[in-house]
Enzyme design. Structure first.
Site, short mmCIF file in Angstrom:
data_model
loop_
_atom_site.label_atom_id
_atom_site.label_comp_id
_atom_site.label_asym_id
_atom_site.label_seq_id
_atom_site.Cartn_x
_atom_site.Cartn_y
_atom_site.Cartn_z
CB ALA A 95 39.06 18.55 -13.88
NE ARG A 102 36.35 4.84 -15.78
CZ ARG A 102 37.25 4.71 -14.81
NH1 ARG A 102 37.52 3.51 -14.32
NH2 ARG A 102 37.85 5.77 -14.30
N GLY A 159 44.38 1.85 -8.63
CA GLY A 159 45.83 1.85 -8.65
C GLY A 159 46.33 0.92 -7.55
CG ASN A 179 35.43 5.00 -11.58
OD1 ASN A 179 35.72 6.19 -11.47
ND2 ASN A 179 36.07 4.05 -10.93
CE LYS A 229 0.06 21.32 -7.57
NZ LYS A 229 -0.15 22.14 -8.78
CE1 TYR A 259 -2.42 24.25 -16.71
CE2 TYR A 259 -2.76 22.03 -17.55
CZ TYR A 259 -2.14 23.27 -17.64
OH TYR A 259 -1.26 23.50 -18.65
CB ALA A 294 -22.68 11.89 -3.76
NE ARG A 325 -26.88 13.82 -6.31
CZ ARG A 325 -27.07 13.43 -5.05
NH1 ARG A 325 -28.29 13.13 -4.63
NH2 ARG A 325 -26.07 13.37 -4.21
#
Ligand code: UD1
Ligand code: CA
Length: 431
Positions: free
Chosen positions: A10, A15, A135, A221, A325, A360, A396, A413
């Site tokens: 909580a 920090r 502590g 922390n 991808k 794309y 190519a 080409r």
């Protein structure tokens, strides 16, 4: 096992200097809190997470990964602090293990070690050369007396090197009796959970210190702590994988997500980064390649290859500066400098240097499908959506804008024109 676990999450985590809640900061690809929940789930079926700061965000994150975690909302306005966090928490079993949510390195075994024995309170302690931030545990005649927070320490107490590591296993009945009695008469005006120790000592209850390794009980922390904890986690992940047969060259230079899995004989060279839920089976990942959320089987990648999410490579060779991808490649060779996105490529096909799947158009993504035994020459653009059937040659430099049928040559080409002695005219030089 009949033990309840409460995870304190909580706190504000100021920090960390971040808008992301502290416990959601990731270590090796997984939120700190999730590392703690995973360890907790191995030993308990009654887990409660205490929330307050950014409660909704943390709760939603937990609920998207776990369906058997209970939540408790701290009244942190009235009762701030780790003791305030425990106010009103109800647990099922006779013993309650309480741990801070900022301890991502904790393991099931260490948690279990704290539940052993019949002391009223087992508390984790570490001896540190630099105890600052923790502590201090005051021990007299081998008996724990109390925990004093750093901000409340008398000068002499401050030099104590025995500190509270932040995990306690407490008799639940005792806990329910002590929590309502906590007060906030301290430097931070907070209700400290750690004060239950002196309450137990006062009633002659047994408080047993359990000495633990800093490596597992490190509290995070700050961003520096986060980075240090990640180093420990990485070392742990890599040692386990090497023990299971993965070969690593210069392991300190390799990063591996905690969710990644390996099978068969794998080799990872220096500088490799394995991210997300990647699965690698019997493959060789060469120097400085980056793999993310992909499946790689019986293949080799790199050096300097990039395999992005939703890619499945099987029996394939991906060479330097090739990016793949969301594609499935089976028995494919792509040796140099290519972009393969949203594609399916079948056995025996070769992708030349400089090949690009133009997937794309600025609005939508489109698929490229390449069959078996297709030779895609250097510097070819495949403008998707496009399908190349089996046994095809693409010359190519070709820009492929329509489907290619089985057995065809695709070539686009401009004819080369050779102009005699142009060089000498252009540079005004003698031949
Ligand atoms: C705490 C201990 C300290 C110990 C250290 C170990 C107390 C008073 N101190 O200090 O003795 O050495 O852990 O790492 O317990 N939290 C809440 N509600 C709050 C405040 C905190 O749920 O109102 C949660 C935080 O989210 C965190 C955990 O409790 O997960 C610990 O809080 P933190 O502020 O980090 O305590 P420390 O100062 O580290
Ligand atoms: Ca802490």
């Amino acid at each position: 096992m009949s033990i309840s676990i409460v995870i304190l999450a909580a706190g504000k985590g100021s920090r960390m200097k971040s808008t992301t809640p502290k416990v959601l900061h990731e270590i090796s690809g997984k939120a700190m809190l999730f590392h703690a929940i995973d360890a907790a789930q191995k030993i308990s079926d009654d887990i409660t997470v205490v929330l307050y700061h950014q409660a909704q965000r943390v709760q939603e994150a937990i609920e998207s990964h776990y369906d058997n975690v209970n939540f408790h909302m701290q009244d942190a306005e009235q009762f701030p602090g780790t003791g305030g966090a425990m106010k009103g928490v109800r647990t099922k079993y006779g013993k309650t293990l309480i741990l801070n949510g900022d301890m991502p390195l904790i393991t099931q075994n260490s948690l279990l070690a704290l539940t052993n024995g019949d002391a009223d309170i087992n508390m984790s302690v570490i001896t540190l050369d630099n105890p600052s931030g923790y502590g201090r545990v005051i021990i007299e005649s081998e008996k724990v007396q109390e925990i004093v927070e750093e901000k409340d320490c008398l000068p002499l107490q401050k030099s104590t090197k025995t500190v509270n590591a932040g995990i306690y296993c407490v008799n639940s009945e005792l806990l329910n009796r002590y929590i309502p009695k906590l007060n906030n008469n301290n430097a931070q005006k907070e209700y400290y959970l750690t004060d239950i120790v002196k309450m137990a000592v006062y009633e002659n209850k047994t408080v047993s210190p359990i000495y633990v390794e800093e490596g597992e009980f490190k509290g995070v922390n700050s961003k520096y702590d986060l980075a240090k904890a990640e180093e420990i986690m990485q070392r742990r992940i890599k040692i386990a994988l090497m023990d299971a047969g993965v070969t690593m060259r210069l392991p300190d230079t390799i990063y591996i997500d905690s969710r990644a899995t390996f099978e068969g004989e794998c080799i990872l060279e220096n500088g490799v980064s394995i991210q997300g839920t990647t699965h690698i089976n019997a493959s060789h990942i060469k120097t400085n390649s980056v793999i993310e959320d992909a499946i790689i089987e019986n293949s080799d990648v790199g050096p300097m290859g990039r395999v992005r999410p939703q890619t499945h490579l099987k029996n394939s060779h991906i060479g330097n500066f090739v990016e793949v991808k969301k594609s499935t490649l089976t028995g494919v060779k792509a040796g140099h400098l290519a972009y393969i996105g949203d594609a399916t490529i079948d056995e025996g096909s070769n992708i030349g240097a400089g090949v690009i799947t133009c997937n794309y158009d600025g609005k939508n993504k489109y698929k490229t499908t390449i069959g078996k035994n297709v030779f895609v020459g250097s510097d070819v653009q495949l403008v998707a959506p496009v399908t190349i059937e089996n046994d095809v040659l693409i010359a190519a430099g070709t820009t492929v804008t329509k489907d290619v049928k089985q057995g065809e040559l695709a070539i686009s080409r401009i004819q080369t024109k050779n102009i005699a002695d142009f060089f000498y005219k252009f540079f005004n030089k003698e031949k």
